[in-house]
Enzyme design. Sequence first.
Site, PDB file in Angstrom:
ATOM      1  N   GLU A 187     -10.891  -0.630  -3.943  1.00 46.59           N
ATOM      2  CA  GLU A 187      -9.745  -1.415  -3.484  1.00 46.59           C
ATOM      3  C   GLU A 187     -10.166  -2.833  -3.090  1.00 46.59           C
ATOM      4  O   GLU A 187     -11.177  -3.025  -2.399  1.00 46.59           O
ATOM      5  CB  GLU A 187      -9.063  -0.735  -2.289  1.00 46.59           C
ATOM      6  N   ARG A 188      -9.373  -3.770  -3.537  1.00 45.18           N
ATOM      7  CA  ARG A 188      -9.588  -5.175  -3.209  1.00 45.18           C
ATOM      8  C   ARG A 188      -9.600  -5.356  -1.693  1.00 45.18           C
ATOM      9  O   ARG A 188      -8.638  -5.035  -1.009  1.00 45.18           O
ATOM     10  CB  ARG A 188      -8.456  -6.004  -3.847  1.00 45.18           C
TER      11      ARG A 188
ATOM     12  N   CYS B 279       0.864  -1.180   0.000  1.00 42.74           N
ATOM     13  CA  CYS B 279       0.000   0.000   0.000  1.00 42.74           C
ATOM     14  C   CYS B 279       0.897   1.224   0.000  1.00 42.74           C
ATOM     15  O   CYS B 279       1.669   1.436   0.944  1.00 42.74           O
ATOM     16  CB  CYS B 279      -0.926   0.004   1.209  1.00 42.74           C
TER      17      CYS B 279
ATOM     18  N   CYS C 138      -5.609   5.640  -3.317  1.00 43.11           N
ATOM     19  CA  CYS C 138      -4.807   4.418  -3.385  1.00 43.11           C
ATOM     20  C   CYS C 138      -3.477   4.759  -4.040  1.00 43.11           C
ATOM     21  O   CYS C 138      -3.444   5.154  -5.213  1.00 43.11           O
ATOM     22  CB  CYS C 138      -5.533   3.338  -4.176  1.00 43.11           C
TER      23      CYS C 138
END
Length: 283
Positions: A215-216, A76, A224
């Site tokens: 976002e997954r 991230c 992100c």
Amino acid sequence: MMSTTIPFTKMHGLGNDYIYIDSRLSPISNPSRCAVFWSRQHTGIGSDGLVLIGHSEVADFSMRIFNADGSEAMMCGNASRCVGKYVYEKGWTSQTDITLETLSGIKKLSLSVRGGRVDEVTVDMGEPLLQNKEQVATADGALHGHLFDVCGTPVEGVFVCMGNPHLVLFVSDVEHLPIEQIGRRLESHPLFPQRVNIEFAEMKDADTVRMRVWERGSGVTQACGTGACATAVTALLTQRAGHEVKVCMDGGELCIRWNKADNHIYMQGPAVKVFEGTIEWND
């Protein structure tokens, strides 16, 4: 059942907010479960997930990330900037150039310090990968112009791996897309056996792109970092932009540069501490 008091710091990068825990001081035996409970907006702390910061045998520090649904993320960008701010301001280091171990490799962080505080961090995100046989279910791990249904319109998707998988879709009007509906569907598309992050992007001018993200494992978020990098890569590959672009997300802006010399992506942006506290946890 034993109750433990765990100190935490709430931080965000452009609104992409996580709960940060010193894993040396507070070892977490079940971080996936903690991430689910603590990320809840009304009954927990509220966040996009949980980040554990610790020592590393191969870098200066380590980072593990757990999404709000309990799944572990590989990388991230927004969280890595916040980790840089955390370790400097907590006195773990006095260096402004540090390395961070993640599941997607070691990242290099350069901290911008003013008045003893870190206000901005530049992260060397490494080289982008345009195919991955584990994450894209095609013979060569690439999409090759696959079209995805976006509100009845076929849109060509571009796969970019920035340590985690991204599908970038350039559209004509990103502001009015029902990205929660589309993102939820495309995240688990059969082409992506490990699921995928979805970026919806629109060029505003030659140097500026507007991006919204699903976002997954977390859903719609304010920003992100890896997704901004993937979007910048796609903008250059499709001849929409040059090697440096400003990516504007719901939570703010990141400067993304694709360096010709080393083929690495550099992400520059802020890191903000929101508050600190403690939470009781029954393990």
